[in-house]
Design a protein around this motif. Sequence first.
Motif, PDB file in Angstrom:
ATOM      1  N   ALA A  94      -6.579  14.188   5.592  1.00 32.59           N
ATOM      2  CA  ALA A  94      -5.049  14.046   5.807  1.00 32.59           C
ATOM      3  C   ALA A  94      -4.779  12.758   4.927  1.00 32.59           C
ATOM      4  CB  ALA A  94      -4.743  13.782   7.126  1.00 32.59           C
ATOM      5  N   THR A  95      -3.592  12.610   4.472  1.00 32.13           N
ATOM      6  CA  THR A  95      -2.966  11.631   3.722  1.00 32.13           C
ATOM      7  C   THR A  95      -1.824  11.179   4.297  1.00 32.13           C
ATOM      8  OG1 THR A  95      -1.882  12.787   1.988  1.00 32.13           O
ATOM      9  CG2 THR A  95      -4.177  11.905   1.456  1.00 32.13           C
ATOM     10  N   ILE A  96      -1.155   9.873   4.276  1.00 27.65           N
ATOM     11  CA  ILE A  96       0.274   9.624   4.582  1.00 27.65           C
ATOM     12  C   ILE A  96       0.817   8.541   3.720  1.00 27.65           C
ATOM     13  CG2 ILE A  96      -0.834   7.944   6.066  1.00 27.65           C
ATOM     14  CD1 ILE A  96       1.403   8.491   8.155  1.00 27.65           C
ATOM     15  N   ILE A 111       0.974  -1.228   0.015  1.00 30.19           N
ATOM     16  CA  ILE A 111       0.171   0.031  -0.138  1.00 30.19           C
ATOM     17  C   ILE A 111       1.040   1.125   0.052  1.00 30.19           C
ATOM     18  CG2 ILE A 111      -1.839   1.419   1.307  1.00 30.19           C
ATOM     19  CD1 ILE A 111      -2.841  -1.283   2.465  1.00 30.19           C
ATOM     20  N   ASN A 112       0.685   2.284  -1.110  1.00 24.85           N
ATOM     21  CA  ASN A 112       1.386   3.407  -1.066  1.00 24.85           C
ATOM     22  C   ASN A 112       0.654   4.332  -0.181  1.00 24.85           C
ATOM     23  OD1 ASN A 112       3.273   5.254  -1.460  1.00 24.85           O
ATOM     24  ND2 ASN A 112       2.495   5.819  -3.585  1.00 24.85           N
ATOM     25  N   VAL A 113      -0.111   5.092  -0.651  1.00 27.75           N
ATOM     26  CA  VAL A 113      -0.863   6.459   0.265  1.00 27.75           C
ATOM     27  C   VAL A 113      -2.113   5.956   0.917  1.00 27.75           C
ATOM     28  CG1 VAL A 113      -1.365   8.610   0.255  1.00 27.75           C
ATOM     29  CG2 VAL A 113       0.164   8.034  -1.537  1.00 27.75           C
ATOM     30  N   MET A 114      -2.155   6.250   2.114  1.00 33.03           N
ATOM     31  CA  MET A 114      -3.427   5.962   2.772  1.00 33.03           C
ATOM     32  C   MET A 114      -3.877   7.344   3.330  1.00 33.03           C
ATOM     33  SD  MET A 114      -3.057   2.361   4.714  1.00 33.03           S
ATOM     34  CE  MET A 114      -4.822   1.977   4.838  1.00 33.03           C
ATOM     35  N   GLY A 115      -5.318   7.383   3.143  1.00 32.56           N
ATOM     36  CA  GLY A 115      -5.752   8.768   3.805  1.00 32.56           C
ATOM     37  C   GLY A 115      -7.332   8.799   4.218  1.00 32.56           C
ATOM     38  N   GLY A 167      -2.861  21.056  13.161  1.00 27.88           N
ATOM     39  CA  GLY A 167      -2.720  21.239  14.626  1.00 27.88           C
ATOM     40  C   GLY A 167      -3.819  20.471  15.408  1.00 27.88           C
ATOM     41  N   ARG A 168      -4.826  19.884  14.898  1.00 23.07           N
ATOM     42  CA  ARG A 168      -5.953  19.439  15.552  1.00 23.07           C
ATOM     43  C   ARG A 168      -6.039  17.616  15.358  1.00 23.07           C
ATOM     44  NH1 ARG A 168     -11.157  20.451  14.811  1.00 23.07           N
ATOM     45  NH2 ARG A 168     -10.949  20.987  12.794  1.00 23.07           N
ATOM     46  N   PHE A 169      -5.713  17.609  14.030  1.00 24.33           N
ATOM     47  CA  PHE A 169      -5.848  16.020  13.539  1.00 24.33           C
ATOM     48  C   PHE A 169      -4.557  15.595  13.302  1.00 24.33           C
ATOM     49  CE2 PHE A 169     -10.420  16.123  11.970  1.00 24.33           C
ATOM     50  CZ  PHE A 169     -10.906  16.776  13.157  1.00 24.33           C
ATOM     51  N   THR A 170      -4.269  14.118  13.623  1.00 23.10           N
ATOM     52  CA  THR A 170      -2.935  13.539  13.213  1.00 23.10           C
ATOM     53  C   THR A 170      -3.322  12.092  12.928  1.00 23.10           C
ATOM     54  OG1 THR A 170      -2.076  14.632  15.179  1.00 23.10           O
ATOM     55  CG2 THR A 170      -0.797  12.805  14.032  1.00 23.10           C
ATOM     56  N   ILE A 171      -2.582  12.251  11.516  1.00 25.57           N
ATOM     57  CA  ILE A 171      -2.861  10.749  10.914  1.00 25.57           C
ATOM     58  C   ILE A 171      -1.546  10.031  11.074  1.00 25.57           C
ATOM     59  CG2 ILE A 171      -1.693  11.701   8.494  1.00 25.57           C
ATOM     60  CD1 ILE A 171      -3.827  10.032   7.002  1.00 25.57           C
ATOM     61  N   SER A 172      -1.792   8.782  10.985  1.00 23.64           N
ATOM     62  CA  SER A 172      -0.489   7.899  11.239  1.00 23.64           C
ATOM     63  C   SER A 172      -0.850   6.387  10.673  1.00 23.64           C
ATOM     64  CB  SER A 172      -0.388   7.764  12.688  1.00 23.64           C
ATOM     65  OG  SER A 172      -1.389   7.003  13.558  1.00 23.64           O
ATOM     66  N   ARG A 173       0.274   5.679  10.333  1.00 26.57           N
ATOM     67  CA  ARG A 173       0.181   4.389   9.999  1.00 26.57           C
ATOM     68  C   ARG A 173       0.408   3.315  11.031  1.00 26.57           C
ATOM     69  NH1 ARG A 173       0.677   4.425   3.895  1.00 26.57           N
ATOM     70  NH2 ARG A 173       0.990   2.057   3.808  1.00 26.57           N
ATOM     71  N   GLY A 174      -0.173   2.121  10.891  1.00 21.66           N
ATOM     72  CA  GLY A 174       0.289   1.079  11.765  1.00 21.66           C
ATOM     73  C   GLY A 174       1.573   0.488  11.543  1.00 21.66           C
ATOM     74  N   ASP A 189      -1.916  17.441   5.321  1.00 19.74           N
ATOM     75  CA  ASP A 189      -3.358  17.845   6.171  1.00 19.74           C
ATOM     76  C   ASP A 189      -4.049  19.053   5.410  1.00 19.74           C
ATOM     77  OD1 ASP A 189      -1.368  17.405   9.287  1.00 19.74           O
ATOM     78  OD2 ASP A 189      -2.174  15.889   7.967  1.00 19.74           O
ATOM     79  N   ALA A 190      -5.304  18.923   5.535  1.00 23.34           N
ATOM     80  CA  ALA A 190      -6.065  20.076   5.175  1.00 23.34           C
ATOM     81  C   ALA A 190      -5.934  21.180   6.237  1.00 23.34           C
ATOM     82  CB  ALA A 190      -7.407  19.618   4.955  1.00 23.34           C
ATOM     83  N   ASP A 191      -5.964  22.392   5.679  1.00 28.03           N
ATOM     84  CA  ASP A 191      -5.444  23.667   6.431  1.00 28.03           C
ATOM     85  C   ASP A 191      -6.587  23.368   7.761  1.00 28.03           C
ATOM     86  OD1 ASP A 191      -4.753  25.839   3.827  1.00 28.03           O
ATOM     87  OD2 ASP A 191      -3.540  24.487   4.892  1.00 28.03           O
ATOM     88  N   SER A 192      -7.747  22.889   7.352  1.00 34.22           N
ATOM     89  CA  SER A 192      -8.882  23.075   8.498  1.00 34.22           C
ATOM     90  C   SER A 192      -8.741  22.166   9.648  1.00 34.22           C
ATOM     91  CB  SER A 192     -10.224  22.893   7.785  1.00 34.22           C
ATOM     92  OG  SER A 192     -10.159  21.339   7.215  1.00 34.22           O
ATOM     93  N   VAL A 193      -7.838  21.040   9.548  1.00 34.93           N
ATOM     94  CA  VAL A 193      -7.597  20.200  10.639  1.00 34.93           C
ATOM     95  C   VAL A 193      -6.109  20.436  11.240  1.00 34.93           C
ATOM     96  CG1 VAL A 193      -9.249  18.629   9.578  1.00 34.93           C
ATOM     97  CG2 VAL A 193      -6.715  18.219   9.345  1.00 34.93           C
TER      98      VAL A 193
END
Length: 122
Positions: free
Chosen positions: A49-51, A31-35, A65-72, A59-63
């Motif tokens: 958001a994508t990773i 898997i390359n990009v997940m989002g 500083g509030r949302f964090t994306i991560s991969r397992g 990350d989208a500007d609207s999120v």
Amino acid sequence: QVRLVESGGGLVQAGGSLRLSCAASGSIFRINVMGWYRQAPGKQRELVATITSGGSTNDADSVKGRFTISRGNAKNTVYLQMNNIKPEDTAVYYCNADVRQSSFGSGYVNYWGQGTQVTVSS
């Protein structure tokens, strides 16, 4: 075939936190990009958001500083930690992944999950 299953949505008060999870299963070589994307009633689906597999995030500007994306660790899972949630974050949240299903060739196929509802009360 590949399946993406989201979990973790629900009802939360403004200012609270939620953690969304998405697990990919099936015929997966890499898997390359997940989002995460979201769609509010009457609005178009938008990027949250994508990773990448290497850990680079967008990350989208609207999120920011509030949302964090991560991969397992297994790289087939993706999480979205949502903090300081606002009423305007109310939407169905969809997991998305670019999946390569075979070691032969180099093509990736894009898959979507069924979505998980996040509702924020003010």
